[in-house]
Design an enzyme around this catalytic site. Structure first.
Site, PDB file in Angstrom:
ATOM      1  N   LYS A   1       8.199 -12.906 -11.393  1.00 48.52           N
ATOM      2  CA  LYS A   1       8.992 -11.765 -11.838  1.00 48.52           C
ATOM      3  C   LYS A   1      10.335 -11.689 -11.111  1.00 48.52           C
ATOM      4  O   LYS A   1      10.524 -12.284 -10.057  1.00 48.52           O
ATOM      5  CB  LYS A   1       8.208 -10.462 -11.627  1.00 48.52           C
ATOM      6  CG  LYS A   1       6.870 -10.418 -12.372  1.00 48.52           C
ATOM      7  CD  LYS A   1       6.129  -9.128 -12.066  1.00 48.52           C
ATOM      8  CE  LYS A   1       4.818  -9.063 -12.843  1.00 48.52           C
ATOM      9  NZ  LYS A   1       3.878 -10.124 -12.454  1.00 48.52           N
ATOM     10  N   CYS A   2      11.264 -10.931 -11.686  1.00 42.02           N
ATOM     11  CA  CYS A   2      12.529 -10.624 -11.028  1.00 42.02           C
ATOM     12  C   CYS A   2      12.253  -9.659  -9.873  1.00 42.02           C
ATOM     13  O   CYS A   2      11.427  -8.760 -10.018  1.00 42.02           O
ATOM     14  CB  CYS A   2      13.506  -9.957 -12.004  1.00 42.02           C
ATOM     15  SG  CYS A   2      13.970 -10.979 -13.418  1.00 42.02           S
TER      16      CYS A   2
END
Length: 781
Positions: free
Chosen positions: A719-720
């Site tokens: 994920k970011c």
């Protein structure tokens, strides 16, 4: 009206936070790892066992009545029943249990509020002049820029993974009421040839090593705000010190590089951003008018009402409208009173409430005829509204009551000061603009370095006993032309602090009451204050008066043994420090114990901590014990950073062969020494000298160019912003001109990572979608 846009990823991030909370409570991740997850969400551990504080972002101090009601209801249901306004125009809920955090986050999300960026190494709450948009003397309304920059920055992944916190402020007038000149980035409204723009300051800050900001731009046009702020953020992200949290703020980078080199790096970064043609901020004009809610008008002709109006009511530049300051004692507001105020304000619309940097509430866009109604409501919960305005200018941090870093009970000192000033002096009404700020430690949460009269907590000592004391500072000036921080004049015991302030104000009234405090200080006030401090220099011995040796509001004798560790800097170096301490501890045990089982356990722990300690610098996620050992071999031994003959030691620990570890005791110590030496050689950007990397494996997408990239990393499912951090760290190990192919999930990862690497100066050679993933090929700059 909403004060900032919520990122679309926030709902998922809250769910991930909830998972992390469960894993922490189940003992699957350490307290240090959990700290690194929760603090960027504005969740801080308090001194009271098993309780947390939640810090809620309020861009430019704005909050709607509905949002205030929800926040108050959550504090009543899950917290202390009190809302606390901070010096960054945010609001906090205290005494929250861990199991309630996720529900609080989700309910805040329902009213478009977020805690993201409330702490840690993030872009913190962006502040603005509390009267921006309504002040008759302002250059123009800066609030739309603060709100738009907030919305833009909180949607960018690297805003949550900076070397240290980044503070930004916007001021609408030349008197710099938002203290922009002492921020990491400060924008002060300006105009040139009829065009709106800003004067820009850089690298200011408070804390233990404070400095006023330096002028970066005399004038930039309004459409340059985002590019300038982004260039500074990106430069800080790339070059900031990630190794030493005590030298990690932007001002340390500025001083380390020197102004000339820093400006060159900044200019290069700005040129790169301008080349990418990023769109300017999408500002929305804020309508500071109000429809008449047609309430029944309450009239009040009393002397008390007229005095309150003189002290706390200000005419807006919008005809017929007024703003009102509601002073809060120590920034606190009971939940029930917050609901009462919000319900009263609802008929006036959404644009009515602002929190100020001096921890008070300002309401705006009120029709002057309704002042009697406001007076009745305010007097029901704000006792300071009956006092001279100077009482509402006393600012205190949380202090050692709740803050784990606090030395002194600053809130108790402030309470004692309220009582002392409450004895009443006729000249107090002439001192409405004097700022008195108290911090419980050398850090500047109480903003003592920009006060007229400031205090920072410290331990004093007499005849071998500690007592609570404060450094005394005075004479700060913060204006559009620049800043002068308060000067340290001396020290005073906590018990004598209220008496000293009383004496200083009396001296000011007698010698310079008609001029501003800074002028008084420059002429003869400095000498007078130093003389008054001398009056309180010799405190009684412990046997003569024990009160001097306990703090205001404390039951126990003052002690430095109970001091905790602060959480504001939670980040990867906290995790590294955690393993450093474990290594030191286990070396002592393994070297001195006579119990064979204890020695074997210590040797195993040494190998484990040594293997885990620097994995995070390679952006490696290791969920299990075996993954830690395997990744250490892969990224440190197989790459040549650690000698290959130590691999046997790591494998012995992985296989639980403790007897063999006993025979390899010297090599275990060598492994620990090697990893500590490698840490010492690591530079500020987490790179090792002469390192060789062999990162990459997995299924490769077929390139449209028919050429394979030099490196490959599958980041699907990551994920970011961790996917960008991983990409960045791989690129750091590569030579200029080499290519890296990364696999990213569709959506935000595929949108954010390419954009972020381009901001770093690299080139995105190719982007290709297959199924729900993207192949992105990047050429190292």
């Amino acid at each position: 009206m909403l004060f900032y846009e919520i990122p679309g990823s926030l709902e998922r991030e809250i769910k991930d936070l909830g998972t992390s909370i469960k894993r922490y409570r189940d003992g699957k991740i350490s307290s240090v790892e959990f700290k690194g997850i929760r603090v960027p969400f504005g969740i801080y551990e308090q001194r009271k066992e098993d309780t947390y504080m939640v810090r809620i972002r309020c861009a430019s101090g704005g909050i709607t009545p509905a949002q205030l009601i929800k926040t108050a209801e959550l504090s009543e249901k899950f917290g202390s029943g009190i809302l606390h306004v901070t010096t960054r125009q945010e609001v906090q809920i205290h005494n929250v249990k861990l199991e309630n955090i996720e529900e609080i986050m989700n309910e805040l999300l329902e009213v478009k509020l977020s805690t993201r960026g409330g702490g840690g190494n993030t872009v913190r709450n962006i502040t603005a002049s509390v009267d921006s948009g309504i002040n008759p003397n302002e250059i123009f309304d800066v609030e739309p820029y603060a709100i738009a920059l907030t919305s833009r920055f909180i949607s960018e992944p690297n805003s949550w993974a900076l070397p240290r916190k980044l503070k930004i402020a916007f001021s609408s007038t030349k008197d710099d009421s938002a203290n922009a000149a002492v921020q990491d980035i400060g924008f002060i409204a300006s105009a040139k040839n009829g065009a709106k723009g800003f004067k820009v300051y850089i690298a200011g800050g408070m804390g233990i090593k404070p400095r006023p900001g330096d002028l970066l731009h005399e004038f930039i046009e309004e459409d340059m705000v985002y590019n300038v702020a982004l260039a500074i953020k990106e430069l800080f992200n790339k070059k900031g010190n990630r190794k030493n949290k005590h030298a990690a703020r932007l001002r340390f980078l500025y001083e380390k590089k020197g102004r000339e080199e820093f400006l060159k790096m900044y200019t290069d970064q700005l040129a790169l951003i301008e080349k990418n043609n990023f769109s300017p901020l999408k500002t929305v004009e804020i309508d500071n008018r109000s429809a008449d809610p047609a309430l029944e008008v309450l009239h009040d002709h009393s002397g008390e009402f007229k005095l309150w109006k003189k002290r706390f009511v200000t005419l807006q530049k919008q005809e017929g409208l007024v703003s009102i300051k509601i002073p809060l004692k120590l920034g606190d507001l009971k939940s029930a009173d917050a609901v009462k105020l919000a319900r009263f304000l609802e008929p006036f619309g959404d644009n009515v409430i602002r929190f100020s940097v001096d921890q008070n509430i300002h309401i705006r866009n009120i029709h002057e005829k309704y002042l009697g109604n406001v007076y009745k409501t305010v007097m029901s919960f704000s006792p300071l509204s009956k006092e001279p305005a100077i009482a509402g200018s006393i600012v205190s941090c949380a202090g050692a009551n709740t803050c784990k870093l606090g030395l002194c009970l600053s809130r108790g000192a402030a309470e004692a000061l309220y009582r002392k000033l409450g004895t009443g002096e006729g000249y107090y009404d002439k001192m409405a603009k004097i700022k008195i700020n108290i911090s419980g430690c050398p850090n500047s949460c109480g903003r003592h370095q920009i006060a007229d009269i400031g205090f920072s907590g410290k331990p004093g000592r007499k005849e071998g006993r500690y007592y609570p004391a404060y450094n005394v500072l005075a004479g700060a000036v913060v204006k559009e032309s620049g800043a002068r921080l308060a000067e340290k004049i001396g020290t005073v015991s906590a018990r004598d602090l209220p008496h000293l302030v009383y004496d200083i104000l009396k001296d000011y009234a007698e010698k310079g009451g008609s001029e501003d405090f800074s002028s008084y200080f420059s002429k003869n006030g400095k000498a007078s204050i130093r003389s008054l401090i001398t009056k309180y220099g010799n405190i009684p011995s412990f046997n003569e008066d024990k009160n001097y040796y306990s703090d205001w509001g404390a039951e126990d004798i003052f002690s430095v043994a109970k001091l905790g560790k602060g959480e504001c800097s939670a980040s990867l170096f906290d995790m590294i420090d955690y393993d450093v301490e474990l290594i030191k501890k286990n070396i002592i045990i393994a070297d001195n114990s006579e119990d064979e089982n204890e020695i074997m356990e210590a040797l195993y722990n040494l190998v484990f901590s040594s293997s885990r300690m620097l994995l995070i610098t390679r952006a490696v996620e290791s969920g299990t014990r075996d993954e830690i050992f395997d990744n250490f071999i892969k990224y440190f031994i197989d790459t040549g950073l650690i000698k290959s003959d130590l691999k046997e030691t790591v494998l012995s620990a992985k296989n639980d062969n403790l007897k063999k570890l006993m025979n390899l005791k010297k090599k275990v110590f060598l492994l620990a020494d090697s990893i500590m030496e490698l840490y010492d050689r690591m530079d500020d950007s987490l790179n090792f000298p002469d390192e060789i990397s062999s990162i990459g494996s997995g299924q490769r997408f077929k390139s449209e160019t028919g050429e394979k990239a030099d490196r490959f990393k599958d980041l699907s499912g990551v994920k970011c912003p961790l996917n960008f951090v991983k990409t960045k760290l791989i690129l750091e190990t590569m030579d200029s001109g080499e290519t890296l192919e990364v696999i990213l999930d569709d959506g935000e990862p595929a949108e954010n990572v390419p954009r972020s690497v381009e901001l770093e100066g690299h080139t995105v050679v190719e982007q290709k979608k297959e199924g729900n993933s993207w192949s992105v090929v990047i050429k190292k700059k």
